[in-house]
Design a protein around this motif. Structure first.
Motif, PDB file in Angstrom:
ATOM      1  N   ALA A 289       0.839  -1.252   0.085  1.00  0.00           N
ATOM      2  CA  ALA A 289       0.083   0.190  -0.052  1.00  0.00           C
ATOM      3  C   ALA A 289       1.030   1.415   0.038  1.00  0.00           C
ATOM      4  CB  ALA A 289      -0.923   0.114   1.142  1.00  0.00           C
ATOM      5  N   ALA A 290       2.029   1.117   0.858  1.00  0.00           N
ATOM      6  CA  ALA A 290       2.875   2.378   0.847  1.00  0.00           C
ATOM      7  C   ALA A 290       3.467   2.748  -0.552  1.00  0.00           C
ATOM      8  CB  ALA A 290       3.961   2.108   1.847  1.00  0.00           C
ATOM      9  N   LEU A 291       3.730   1.335  -1.211  1.00  0.00           N
ATOM     10  CA  LEU A 291       4.336   1.777  -2.489  1.00  0.00           C
ATOM     11  C   LEU A 291       3.205   2.249  -3.367  1.00  0.00           C
ATOM     12  CD1 LEU A 291       6.235  -1.850  -2.518  1.00  0.00           C
ATOM     13  CD2 LEU A 291       7.411   0.346  -3.277  1.00  0.00           C
ATOM     14  N   ALA A 292       2.205   1.730  -3.619  1.00  0.00           N
ATOM     15  CA  ALA A 292       1.308   2.167  -4.272  1.00  0.00           C
ATOM     16  C   ALA A 292       0.790   3.877  -4.377  1.00  0.00           C
ATOM     17  CB  ALA A 292      -0.108   1.537  -3.960  1.00  0.00           C
ATOM     18  N   ALA A 293       1.106   4.136  -2.796  1.00  0.00           N
ATOM     19  CA  ALA A 293       0.870   5.679  -2.514  1.00  0.00           C
ATOM     20  C   ALA A 293       2.167   6.430  -2.928  1.00  0.00           C
ATOM     21  CB  ALA A 293       0.662   5.718  -0.852  1.00  0.00           C
ATOM     22  N   GLY A 294       3.082   6.061  -3.418  1.00  0.00           N
ATOM     23  CA  GLY A 294       4.171   6.662  -3.851  1.00  0.00           C
ATOM     24  C   GLY A 294       5.614   6.678  -2.917  1.00  0.00           C
TER      25      GLY A 294
ATOM     26  N   VAL B  92      -8.039  19.827   4.583  1.00  0.00           N
ATOM     27  CA  VAL B  92      -7.098  18.760   4.758  1.00  0.00           C
ATOM     28  C   VAL B  92      -7.567  17.909   6.338  1.00  0.00           C
ATOM     29  CG1 VAL B  92      -5.344  19.380   3.258  1.00  0.00           C
ATOM     30  CG2 VAL B  92      -5.248  19.981   5.784  1.00  0.00           C
ATOM     31  N   SER B  93      -6.936  17.004   6.543  1.00  0.00           N
ATOM     32  CA  SER B  93      -7.195  16.395   7.935  1.00  0.00           C
ATOM     33  C   SER B  93      -6.230  16.918   8.847  1.00  0.00           C
ATOM     34  CB  SER B  93      -6.740  14.775   7.812  1.00  0.00           C
ATOM     35  OG  SER B  93      -5.542  14.454   7.748  1.00  0.00           O
ATOM     36  N   THR B  94      -6.604  16.682  10.101  1.00  0.00           N
ATOM     37  CA  THR B  94      -5.623  17.158  11.361  1.00  0.00           C
ATOM     38  C   THR B  94      -4.472  16.373  11.424  1.00  0.00           C
ATOM     39  OG1 THR B  94      -6.830  15.777  12.624  1.00  0.00           O
ATOM     40  CG2 THR B  94      -7.427  17.718  12.737  1.00  0.00           C
ATOM     41  N   ALA B  95      -4.504  15.223  10.789  1.00  0.00           N
ATOM     42  CA  ALA B  95      -3.356  14.423  10.762  1.00  0.00           C
ATOM     43  C   ALA B  95      -2.209  15.128   9.702  1.00  0.00           C
ATOM     44  CB  ALA B  95      -3.394  12.873  10.216  1.00  0.00           C
ATOM     45  N   ALA B  96      -2.770  15.470   8.547  1.00  0.00           N
ATOM     46  CA  ALA B  96      -2.003  15.975   7.603  1.00  0.00           C
ATOM     47  C   ALA B  96      -1.372  17.581   8.178  1.00  0.00           C
ATOM     48  CB  ALA B  96      -2.775  16.452   6.410  1.00  0.00           C
ATOM     49  N   VAL B  97      -2.257  18.074   8.925  1.00  0.00           N
ATOM     50  CA  VAL B  97      -1.658  19.414   9.296  1.00  0.00           C
ATOM     51  C   VAL B  97      -0.536  19.180  10.511  1.00  0.00           C
ATOM     52  CG1 VAL B  97      -2.344  21.327  11.080  1.00  0.00           C
ATOM     53  CG2 VAL B  97      -4.001  20.755   9.431  1.00  0.00           C
ATOM     54  N   ALA B  98      -0.789  18.094  11.257  1.00  0.00           N
ATOM     55  CA  ALA B  98       0.342  17.719  12.325  1.00  0.00           C
ATOM     56  C   ALA B  98       1.794  17.334  11.577  1.00  0.00           C
ATOM     57  CB  ALA B  98      -0.001  16.538  12.955  1.00  0.00           C
ATOM     58  N   LEU B  99       1.678  16.639  10.430  1.00  0.00           N
ATOM     59  CA  LEU B  99       2.796  16.229   9.587  1.00  0.00           C
ATOM     60  C   LEU B  99       3.383  17.283   8.911  1.00  0.00           C
ATOM     61  CD1 LEU B  99       1.518  12.819   7.914  1.00  0.00           C
ATOM     62  CD2 LEU B  99       2.795  13.124  10.317  1.00  0.00           C
TER      63      LEU B  99
ATOM     64  N   ASP C 203      -1.506   0.945   7.954  1.00  0.00           N
ATOM     65  CA  ASP C 203      -1.664  -0.108   6.946  1.00  0.00           C
ATOM     66  C   ASP C 203      -2.915   0.015   6.212  1.00  0.00           C
ATOM     67  OD1 ASP C 203      -3.471  -0.571   9.058  1.00  0.00           O
ATOM     68  OD2 ASP C 203      -2.937  -2.666   9.238  1.00  0.00           O
ATOM     69  N   LYS C 204      -3.400   1.341   6.314  1.00  0.00           N
ATOM     70  CA  LYS C 204      -4.722   1.775   5.659  1.00  0.00           C
ATOM     71  C   LYS C 204      -4.177   2.599   4.721  1.00  0.00           C
ATOM     72  CE  LYS C 204      -7.466   1.907   9.950  1.00  0.00           C
ATOM     73  NZ  LYS C 204      -6.348   1.252  10.613  1.00  0.00           N
ATOM     74  N   PRO C 205      -4.718   2.013   3.106  1.00  0.00           N
ATOM     75  CA  PRO C 205      -4.035   2.780   2.112  1.00  0.00           C
ATOM     76  C   PRO C 205      -4.499   4.252   2.074  1.00  0.00           C
ATOM     77  CG  PRO C 205      -5.039   0.794   1.420  1.00  0.00           C
ATOM     78  CD  PRO C 205      -5.347   0.777   2.961  1.00  0.00           C
ATOM     79  N   GLN C 206      -5.819   4.609   2.348  1.00  0.00           N
ATOM     80  CA  GLN C 206      -6.140   6.027   2.384  1.00  0.00           C
ATOM     81  C   GLN C 206      -5.184   6.900   3.318  1.00  0.00           C
ATOM     82  OE1 GLN C 206      -7.787   3.463   3.742  1.00  0.00           O
ATOM     83  NE2 GLN C 206      -9.235   3.876   5.462  1.00  0.00           N
ATOM     84  N   HIS C 207      -4.710   6.367   4.348  1.00  0.00           N
ATOM     85  CA  HIS C 207      -3.807   7.268   5.237  1.00  0.00           C
ATOM     86  C   HIS C 207      -2.915   7.454   4.523  1.00  0.00           C
ATOM     87  CE1 HIS C 207      -6.210   6.304   9.065  1.00  0.00           C
ATOM     88  NE2 HIS C 207      -6.938   6.863   8.320  1.00  0.00           N
ATOM     89  N   LEU C 208      -2.311   6.316   3.940  1.00  0.00           N
ATOM     90  CA  LEU C 208      -0.727   6.562   3.222  1.00  0.00           C
ATOM     91  C   LEU C 208      -0.889   7.427   2.197  1.00  0.00           C
ATOM     92  CD1 LEU C 208       0.001   2.804   3.479  1.00  0.00           C
ATOM     93  CD2 LEU C 208       1.304   4.632   4.621  1.00  0.00           C
TER      94      LEU C 208
ATOM     95  N   ALA D  59       1.507   4.921  19.446  1.00  0.00           N
ATOM     96  CA  ALA D  59       0.261   4.964  20.414  1.00  0.00           C
ATOM     97  C   ALA D  59      -0.940   4.814  19.672  1.00  0.00           C
ATOM     98  CB  ALA D  59       0.439   5.595  21.649  1.00  0.00           C
ATOM     99  N   PHE D  60      -0.880   5.540  18.523  1.00  0.00           N
ATOM    100  CA  PHE D  60      -2.024   5.758  17.502  1.00  0.00           C
ATOM    101  C   PHE D  60      -1.452   5.087  16.162  1.00  0.00           C
ATOM    102  CE2 PHE D  60      -4.948   8.047  14.743  1.00  0.00           C
ATOM    103  CZ  PHE D  60      -6.448   7.892  15.707  1.00  0.00           C
ATOM    104  N   ASP D  61      -2.651   4.636  15.547  1.00  0.00           N
ATOM    105  CA  ASP D  61      -2.573   3.994  14.200  1.00  0.00           C
ATOM    106  C   ASP D  61      -2.134   5.166  13.127  1.00  0.00           C
ATOM    107  OD1 ASP D  61      -4.634   3.447  11.383  1.00  0.00           O
ATOM    108  OD2 ASP D  61      -2.482   2.591  11.723  1.00  0.00           O
ATOM    109  N   GLY D  62      -0.704   4.884  12.838  1.00  0.00           N
ATOM    110  CA  GLY D  62      -0.164   5.490  11.603  1.00  0.00           C
ATOM    111  C   GLY D  62      -0.505   7.145  11.623  1.00  0.00           C
ATOM    112  N   ALA D  63       0.537   7.707  10.882  1.00  0.00           N
ATOM    113  CA  ALA D  63       0.306   9.071  10.643  1.00  0.00           C
ATOM    114  C   ALA D  63      -0.395   9.468   9.278  1.00  0.00           C
ATOM    115  CB  ALA D  63       1.724   9.824  10.272  1.00  0.00           C
ATOM    116  N   GLY D  64      -1.871   9.044   9.419  1.00  0.00           N
ATOM    117  CA  GLY D  64      -2.715   9.040   8.370  1.00  0.00           C
ATOM    118  C   GLY D  64      -4.121   9.347   8.774  1.00  0.00           C
TER     119      GLY D  64
END
Length: 313
Positions: free
Chosen positions: A50-55, A248-255, A270-275, A308-313
């Motif tokens: 999924a990460a490869l597909a996301a780029g 955008v999402s709050t996660a995007a702002v944080a990153l 491991d969630k394609p939409q997050h990646l 502690a939280f699922d992925g930066a996505g």
């Protein structure tokens, strides 16, 4: 160096953004890694696909995810048929293993040498050298011999052309803040670290050590882990207001805050939409007013653990 830079001749594609390390090599700003809590090689392999597909092009392999999961990640990367020259592969070792912590320089060197050899064997693709190898944990005993031993093992691989860059974790923040500095002084006559991986997220704008490192202090780049903290950032009303402005999402702002505060980062999901969302963080820019609002947020241990939280996505 001041700030993020693009390598000569690259486009503005988010995944092509790189920083120039102190050894002259270029490292992508954004990296993918498997979450240490997964403990499932197939889940790791699926997430890597999924990460490869996301780029994603930078794959950071923690020794702590286990050999089977590391092999699974590299199987997915190899199967992608992306040219090795377009990939950045990093591995890690640890001499702070429960029940087997090294006790003197020779012991630490031997332990690190064995682990490093395995990392090179696991992660080498197409005969190209490993882009980066990191000591994620040094023994906590205040003894320079326990720092120099592992580092000498990594230096040997670099001199042999098997590894390009050397990195540390949880090492440079206190040292660059001037609060202590003993570990970096231990390495004073050796190859300097190119990267130090540290917990770093919104809430750390007032942390002197992290700010020194984010300014590329000592020629060392900060690589942020736990960039979303414990997940509490995602429900913060100040982030939500800024997220609405940029759609955008709050996660995007944080990153995006992390990268605009001059740090690179690792994300895992491991969630394609997050990646996919993670690789799009360079599609918008936080304004000076946005940054001022986010910098005013203070943290007490908010970024203290890996995931502690699922992925930066």
């Amino acid at each position: 160096m001041a700030g993020l830079m693009l390598s000569q001749g690259t486009s503005f594609s988010p995944m092509m953004r790189t920083v120039r390390l102190n050894d002259g090599s270029d490292m992508p700003v954004l990296a993918f890694s498997a979450d240490m809590s997964w403990r499932d090689p197939q889940r790791t392999k699926n997430a890597t696909v999924a990460a490869l597909a996301a780029g994603f092009k930078f794959f950071w392999n923690s020794i702590n995810i286990g050999e089977a999961s590391q092999r699974a990640m590299m199987q997915a990367v190899s199967a992608s048929q992306i040219p090795r020259s377009e990939l950045y592969i990093a591995g890690s070792i640890s001499t702070l293993v429960p029940g087997a912590q090294c006790t003197n320089e020779a012991h630490c060197y031997a332990m690190a040498r064995a682990q490093a050899a395995l990392q090179v064997e696991l992660l080498t693709l197409g005969g190209a050298p490993l882009d980066q190898l990191m000591v994620v944990d040094f023994p906590r005993t205040r003894d320079c011999a326990l720092v120099r031993g592992p580092w000498r093992a990594l230096e040997e691989l670099k001199k042999a052309g098997k590894v390009k860059s050397l990195a540390t974790a949880n090492l440079a923040v206190g040292d660059l803040a001037g609060s202590d500095g003993w570990k970096l002084r231990c390495l004073a006559s050796l190859t300097p670290p190119a990267v130090s991986q540290e917990p770093f997220c919104i809430g750390h704008a007032h942390d002197p050590g992290r700010q020194a490192l984010a300014r590329n202090g000592g020629g060392i780049w900060l690589q942020a882990y736990s960039p979303l903290g414990h997940g509490t950032l995602l429900s913060d009303s100040r982030l939500a207001a800024i997220a609405r402005i940029h759609n955008v999402s709050t996660a995007a702002v944080a990153l995006r805050w992390v990268t605009q505060r001059n740090a690179t980062l690792i994300t895992n999901s491991d969630k394609p939409q997050h990646l996919t969302a993670d690789t799009a963080i360079f599609d918008f820019t936080l304004s000076a007013a946005d940054l001022a609002t986010l910098d005013a947020i203070r943290s007490s241990g908010m970024c203290g653990n890996w995931s502690a939280f699922d992925g930066a996505g």
